[in-house]
Design a protein around this motif. Sequence first.
Motif, PDB file in Angstrom:
ATOM      1  N   PRO A  40       0.806  -1.220   0.000  1.00 20.58           N
ATOM      2  CA  PRO A  40       0.000   0.000   0.000  1.00 20.58           C
ATOM      3  C   PRO A  40       0.841   1.273   0.000  1.00 20.58           C
ATOM      4  CG  PRO A  40      -0.933  -1.552   1.548  1.00 20.58           C
ATOM      5  CD  PRO A  40       0.376  -2.130   1.051  1.00 20.58           C
ATOM      6  N   TRP A  41       1.999   1.267   0.663  1.00 19.71           N
ATOM      7  CA  TRP A  41       2.848   2.455   0.696  1.00 19.71           C
ATOM      8  C   TRP A  41       3.296   2.828  -0.711  1.00 19.71           C
ATOM      9  CZ3 TRP A  41       7.612   2.184  -1.405  1.00 19.71           C
ATOM     10  CH2 TRP A  41       8.151   0.904  -1.576  1.00 19.71           C
ATOM     11  N   ALA A  42       3.602   1.828  -1.548  1.00 18.42           N
ATOM     12  CA  ALA A  42       4.061   2.110  -2.909  1.00 18.42           C
ATOM     13  C   ALA A  42       2.929   2.699  -3.746  1.00 18.42           C
ATOM     14  CB  ALA A  42       4.601   0.839  -3.558  1.00 18.42           C
ATOM     15  N   TRP A  43       1.734   2.152  -3.584  1.00 18.01           N
ATOM     16  CA  TRP A  43       0.590   2.681  -4.325  1.00 18.01           C
ATOM     17  C   TRP A  43       0.280   4.104  -3.872  1.00 18.01           C
ATOM     18  CZ3 TRP A  43      -2.306  -2.349  -2.869  1.00 18.01           C
ATOM     19  CH2 TRP A  43      -1.840  -3.400  -3.666  1.00 18.01           C
ATOM     20  N   ALA A  44       0.337   4.339  -2.557  1.00 17.93           N
ATOM     21  CA  ALA A  44       0.070   5.675  -2.026  1.00 17.93           C
ATOM     22  C   ALA A  44       1.114   6.673  -2.516  1.00 17.93           C
ATOM     23  CB  ALA A  44       0.051   5.631  -0.494  1.00 17.93           C
ATOM     24  N   LEU A  45       2.369   6.243  -2.543  1.00 16.89           N
ATOM     25  CA  LEU A  45       3.437   7.113  -3.026  1.00 16.89           C
ATOM     26  C   LEU A  45       3.239   7.457  -4.496  1.00 16.89           C
ATOM     27  CD1 LEU A  45       6.162   8.496  -2.406  1.00 16.89           C
ATOM     28  CD2 LEU A  45       7.277   6.363  -3.122  1.00 16.89           C
ATOM     29  N   ALA A  46       2.893   6.469  -5.297  1.00 15.19           N
ATOM     30  CA  ALA A  46       2.689   6.697  -6.730  1.00 15.19           C
ATOM     31  C   ALA A  46       1.485   7.603  -6.986  1.00 15.19           C
ATOM     32  CB  ALA A  46       2.506   5.368  -7.448  1.00 15.19           C
ATOM     33  N   ALA A  47       0.445   7.446  -6.176  1.00 12.24           N
ATOM     34  CA  ALA A  47      -0.785   8.207  -6.402  1.00 12.24           C
ATOM     35  C   ALA A  47      -0.705   9.637  -5.893  1.00 12.24           C
ATOM     36  CB  ALA A  47      -1.961   7.494  -5.739  1.00 12.24           C
ATOM     37  N   ARG A  48      -0.140   9.816  -4.678  1.00  8.60           N
ATOM     38  CA  ARG A  48      -0.200  11.149  -4.057  1.00  8.60           C
ATOM     39  C   ARG A  48       1.102  11.574  -3.387  1.00  8.60           C
ATOM     40  NH1 ARG A  48      -4.948  10.749  -0.192  1.00  8.60           N
ATOM     41  NH2 ARG A  48      -4.111  12.714   0.514  1.00  8.60           N
ATOM     42  N   GLY A  49       2.190  10.887  -3.670  1.00  6.46           N
ATOM     43  CA  GLY A  49       3.475  11.273  -3.104  1.00  6.46           C
ATOM     44  C   GLY A  49       3.532  11.117  -1.595  1.00  6.46           C
ATOM     45  N   GLU A  50       4.327  11.966  -0.967  1.00 13.08           N
ATOM     46  CA  GLU A  50       4.516  11.895   0.484  1.00 13.08           C
ATOM     47  C   GLU A  50       3.193  12.040   1.232  1.00 13.08           C
ATOM     48  OE1 GLU A  50       6.903  14.316   4.001  1.00 13.08           O
ATOM     49  OE2 GLU A  50       7.520  14.579   1.906  1.00 13.08           O
ATOM     50  N   GLU A  51       2.325  12.905   0.753  1.00 12.54           N
ATOM     51  CA  GLU A  51       1.005  13.097   1.375  1.00 12.54           C
ATOM     52  C   GLU A  51       0.205  11.798   1.345  1.00 12.54           C
ATOM     53  OE1 GLU A  51      -3.104  15.290   0.154  1.00 12.54           O
ATOM     54  OE2 GLU A  51      -1.261  16.456  -0.103  1.00 12.54           O
ATOM     55  N   GLY A  52       0.304  11.059   0.251  1.00 11.22           N
ATOM     56  CA  GLY A  52      -0.404   9.791   0.130  1.00 11.22           C
ATOM     57  C   GLY A  52       0.106   8.749   1.101  1.00 11.22           C
ATOM     58  N   VAL A  53       1.432   8.679   1.269  1.00  7.02           N
ATOM     59  CA  VAL A  53       2.018   7.726   2.221  1.00  7.02           C
ATOM     60  C   VAL A  53       1.604   8.092   3.643  1.00  7.02           C
ATOM     61  CG1 VAL A  53       4.161   6.801   3.179  1.00  7.02           C
ATOM     62  CG2 VAL A  53       3.953   7.147   0.715  1.00  7.02           C
ATOM     63  N   SER A  54       1.615   9.371   3.960  1.00  2.69           N
ATOM     64  CA  SER A  54       1.182   9.810   5.284  1.00  2.69           C
ATOM     65  C   SER A  54      -0.272   9.423   5.545  1.00  2.69           C
ATOM     66  CB  SER A  54       1.355  11.322   5.411  1.00  2.69           C
ATOM     67  OG  SER A  54       0.931  11.758   6.674  1.00  2.69           O
ATOM     68  N   ALA A  55      -1.138   9.645   4.556  1.00  4.89           N
ATOM     69  CA  ALA A  55      -2.556   9.277   4.700  1.00  4.89           C
ATOM     70  C   ALA A  55      -2.716   7.768   4.842  1.00  4.89           C
ATOM     71  CB  ALA A  55      -3.347   9.789   3.500  1.00  4.89           C
ATOM     72  N   MET A  56      -1.933   6.998   4.087  1.00  9.34           N
ATOM     73  CA  MET A  56      -2.003   5.533   4.170  1.00  9.34           C
ATOM     74  C   MET A  56      -1.598   5.052   5.553  1.00  9.34           C
ATOM     75  SD  MET A  56      -0.054   2.485   4.155  1.00  9.34           S
ATOM     76  CE  MET A  56       1.545   3.163   3.842  1.00  9.34           C
ATOM     77  N   LEU A  57      -0.529   5.634   6.115  1.00  3.32           N
ATOM     78  CA  LEU A  57      -0.082   5.240   7.451  1.00  3.32           C
ATOM     79  C   LEU A  57      -1.112   5.599   8.516  1.00  3.32           C
ATOM     80  CD1 LEU A  57       3.700   6.145   7.197  1.00  3.32           C
ATOM     81  CD2 LEU A  57       2.690   3.846   7.299  1.00  3.32           C
ATOM     82  N   THR A  58      -1.774   6.749   8.355  1.00  2.00           N
ATOM     83  CA  THR A  58      -2.840   7.138   9.281  1.00  2.00           C
ATOM     84  C   THR A  58      -3.989   6.143   9.213  1.00  2.00           C
ATOM     85  OG1 THR A  58      -2.237   9.467   9.114  1.00  2.00           O
ATOM     86  CG2 THR A  58      -4.474   8.975   9.864  1.00  2.00           C
ATOM     87  N   THR A  59      -4.358   5.747   8.004  1.00  2.00           N
ATOM     88  CA  THR A  59      -5.424   4.753   7.825  1.00  2.00           C
ATOM     89  C   THR A  59      -5.027   3.414   8.425  1.00  2.00           C
ATOM     90  OG1 THR A  59      -6.209   5.839   5.830  1.00  2.00           O
ATOM     91  CG2 THR A  59      -6.815   3.523   6.105  1.00  2.00           C
ATOM     92  N   LEU A  60      -3.806   2.981   8.173  1.00  2.00           N
ATOM     93  CA  LEU A  60      -3.316   1.707   8.701  1.00  2.00           C
ATOM     94  C   LEU A  60      -3.328   1.703  10.227  1.00  2.00           C
ATOM     95  CD1 LEU A  60      -2.055  -1.044   7.943  1.00  2.00           C
ATOM     96  CD2 LEU A  60       0.173   0.065   8.109  1.00  2.00           C
ATOM     97  N   LYS A  61      -2.896   2.809  10.834  1.00  2.00           N
ATOM     98  CA  LYS A  61      -2.910   2.925  12.292  1.00  2.00           C
ATOM     99  C   LYS A  61      -4.334   2.829  12.826  1.00  2.00           C
ATOM    100  CE  LYS A  61      -1.407   5.848  16.091  1.00  2.00           C
ATOM    101  NZ  LYS A  61      -2.360   6.737  16.679  1.00  2.00           N
ATOM    102  N   GLY A  62      -5.264   3.508  12.170  1.00  2.00           N
ATOM    103  CA  GLY A  62      -6.662   3.447  12.596  1.00  2.00           C
ATOM    104  C   GLY A  62      -7.238   2.044  12.487  1.00  2.00           C
ATOM    105  N   GLU A  63      -6.918   1.338  11.406  1.00  2.00           N
ATOM    106  CA  GLU A  63      -7.403  -0.028  11.231  1.00  2.00           C
ATOM    107  C   GLU A  63      -6.799  -0.956  12.281  1.00  2.00           C
ATOM    108  OE1 GLU A  63      -6.621  -1.065   7.167  1.00  2.00           O
ATOM    109  OE2 GLU A  63      -8.230   0.219   6.419  1.00  2.00           O
ATOM    110  N   PHE A  64      -5.540  -0.727  12.629  1.00  2.00           N
ATOM    111  CA  PHE A  64      -4.892  -1.529  13.661  1.00  2.00           C
ATOM    112  C   PHE A  64      -5.557  -1.306  15.013  1.00  2.00           C
ATOM    113  CE2 PHE A  64      -1.475  -2.328  16.764  1.00  2.00           C
ATOM    114  CZ  PHE A  64      -1.236  -3.662  16.466  1.00  2.00           C
ATOM    115  N   GLU A  65      -5.891  -0.049  15.321  1.00  2.00           N
ATOM    116  CA  GLU A  65      -6.568   0.254  16.581  1.00  2.00           C
ATOM    117  C   GLU A  65      -7.938  -0.409  16.651  1.00  2.00           C
ATOM    118  OE1 GLU A  65      -6.324   4.509  16.567  1.00  2.00           O
ATOM    119  OE2 GLU A  65      -4.284   4.501  17.374  1.00  2.00           O
TER     120      GLU A  65
END
Length: 94
Positions: A31-56
């Motif tokens: 997912p980090w690679a897809w997020a990076l390709a789609a929206r750059g650093e902002e996309g990776v940050s959003a993906m990590l926020t989503t992943l953290k929320g799903e983990f919680e």
Amino acid sequence: VGFSTGGGEVARYIGRHGTRRVAKAVLVGRPWAWALAARGEEGVSAMLTTLKGEFEVALALAGANSPKEIGVENLVGGRGGAGGGSRAAGDQRG
């Protein structure tokens, strides 16, 4: 700490050296690679926020407040029995 796009390096390391020197391993996939390709650093940050929320949410569904409260009994096929894991009271599954 390692980098992998498939997790093979972690499996090979554990196969060669055992788990004695492994404190933590987290496999996220691509997912980090897809997020990076789609929206750059902002996309990776959003993906990590989503992943953290799903983990919680997953922790809450397991009845835990932190990863330290999760054990083998929470895993399917864990010490809870064949196909096991922990089950709700009254659960009649096999």
